[in-house]
Write a protein that holds these residues in place. Sequence first.
Motif: not given
Length: 86
Positions: A26-45
């Motif tokens: 988004f405007k004025n946003e420098a970092l986006n961290i997305t966290v998803v939990s699926y099938d016993g795993n925790l994934n970061f983007s």
Amino acid sequence: MFPDLNSRSTPAPPAWSRFSRCPCLFKNEALNITVVSYDGNLNFSFTACRTSLPRVQDVAVYTLAALEQLEEAVRDSGQRTPGQEG
């Protein structure tokens, strides 16, 4: 029969120019961290603005270190973690 692609009236934009602006920030946003939990795993983007945060890989390394510290603290406290047997 085929058009001459080398003779253009205007110069073609660089191939990377369409990627220079990230539509997922988004405007004025420098970092986006997305966290998803699926099938016993925790994934970061991590999605970052190259200008504001040129070394986003450092954020990923620090996140891994913090998660390892958190796992150690939970292990030392004797609490069960999700997926732990017993």
